[in-house]
Write a protein that holds these residues in place. Sequence first.
Motif, short mmCIF file in Angstrom:
data_model
loop_
_atom_site.label_atom_id
_atom_site.label_comp_id
_atom_site.label_asym_id
_atom_site.label_seq_id
_atom_site.Cartn_x
_atom_site.Cartn_y
_atom_site.Cartn_z
N ASN A 216 0.89 -1.29 -0.13
CA ASN A 216 0.03 -0.02 0.08
C ASN A 216 1.07 1.25 0.09
O ASN A 216 0.71 2.27 -0.78
CB ASN A 216 -0.67 0.11 1.10
N LEU A 284 -6.53 7.23 5.51
CA LEU A 284 -6.20 6.24 4.56
C LEU A 284 -6.78 6.47 3.16
O LEU A 284 -6.34 6.55 2.02
CB LEU A 284 -6.39 4.83 5.04
N THR A 288 -5.86 7.91 -0.79
CA THR A 288 -5.86 6.98 -1.88
C THR A 288 -6.39 7.89 -2.88
O THR A 288 -7.64 7.99 -3.02
CB THR A 288 -6.62 5.85 -1.57
N TYR A 315 -8.88 -3.34 8.83
CA TYR A 315 -7.93 -2.23 8.41
C TYR A 315 -7.12 -2.86 6.99
O TYR A 315 -7.17 -2.04 6.17
CB TYR A 315 -6.95 -1.57 9.00
N ARG A 316 -6.49 -3.85 7.13
CA ARG A 316 -5.66 -4.59 6.03
C ARG A 316 -6.67 -5.13 4.78
O ARG A 316 -5.99 -4.52 3.58
CB ARG A 316 -5.04 -5.76 6.52
N GLN A 319 -7.16 -1.38 3.39
CA GLN A 319 -5.95 -1.15 2.60
C GLN A 319 -5.60 -1.70 1.44
O GLN A 319 -5.17 -1.07 0.41
CB GLN A 319 -4.86 -1.09 3.80
#
Length: 403
Positions: A216, A284, A288, A315-316, A319
């Motif tokens: 990311n 985040l 993006t 979250y992952r 992401q």
Amino acid sequence: MHLIRRLTTRQDALIAAAALAGGLLMLAAHGYSTWAPGWDPSHRVRLIPLLGLCAAMLLRRTAPLTGLALATPFNVADVAFGPSIATAMIYGDALYAASLYGRRRTAEWLLGSTVAASLAVTAGVGIALRGVAVGVVAGAVAGLVWVAPVLTAMAVREHRFRAEAERRRAEAERRRAEAERERAEQVARLAELDRRAAVTAERARMARELHDVIANHLSAVALHSSAVLRVPDLDREEIERSLRVIRENSVQGLAEMRRMIGLLRDGGDADPAARPRLAELDRLVRHTARSDLSARLEVAGEPAELPAAVELAAYRIVQESLTNALKHAGPGRAEVRVEYGRRLVIDVSSPLGRDGSQLPGSGSGLVGMRERAVMLAGEFDAGPDGGRWRVHAELPVELERTP
């Protein structure tokens, strides 16, 4: 002749031949007694009991009871002629063989019969010759010839029984030890397989974490630096915005890398503050973006305090979904929706594109997201939905409401 060969062992034949030779020698040396002075049967007549007893010895192992039944009449005849040392020894061997190789009940019956016969000889000789001492001697000789072989055979039989029992016990112990050894080897193999599985699982977890941390942040750095380099007429504001994104992703990536290094080195959470949280999704999503792609976050439900594993997985997943959108989505806007409830629901959709940004990828992002959901007994699905690419995940959690 064929039947005799089948019923006779080589050892019995040798014993019978030796007994016959000894008997003939004893007859030649007059090794026998007579019941009345002057009455001495010829050697030819005495050969009959000797030959019959020796013939019965051929069956001492294969048919001991039959051999004893054949030997008994010849022994009676020899006693009638006048007992001979050779025939007495041969008949004693017949009793020994029948007691040893026959059944246990046979030996017990023969013991009782020979004891009774010895007592009968004692009484009969004592009465006939009118002498107690002579009767006792005759009974002792009869016991020595008849009872002693049976007792000896019973002792040998008991010894063999104990030896066989000990051998079987030793064999059982050997088999048990062999089974224990095989079981120990199997346990060792299973332990090794478990160790390898644990190592493989840990390597997969580390690979997943490294991919999510690096992909990311470096993708964002690569995209924004490429935009600065390729677009010559960018204004100062756009350049500063790209540089801020590059810096923030670099700093955050370094913080997460330090956290992972601390986990690997110390086995604990070396930097709890660096663990990503769902509260940081807004930042985040805000960072993006491409020149032709933006992102928006929608939160539904009441935010709650989640277990660390669930929060990290959620979250992952967001992401990695946004990273894939940056790399492969077409022009438009990426939508991120997080819904709190009894199940944490995550939806990320982005426009489908042909080539995206053409950044290289390993294709392991979807695999990692699915693994994270499955590890928490959740659900995961990803694929085209109309004209958009949709990632959907549901993570079951027991929520702890914040006051």
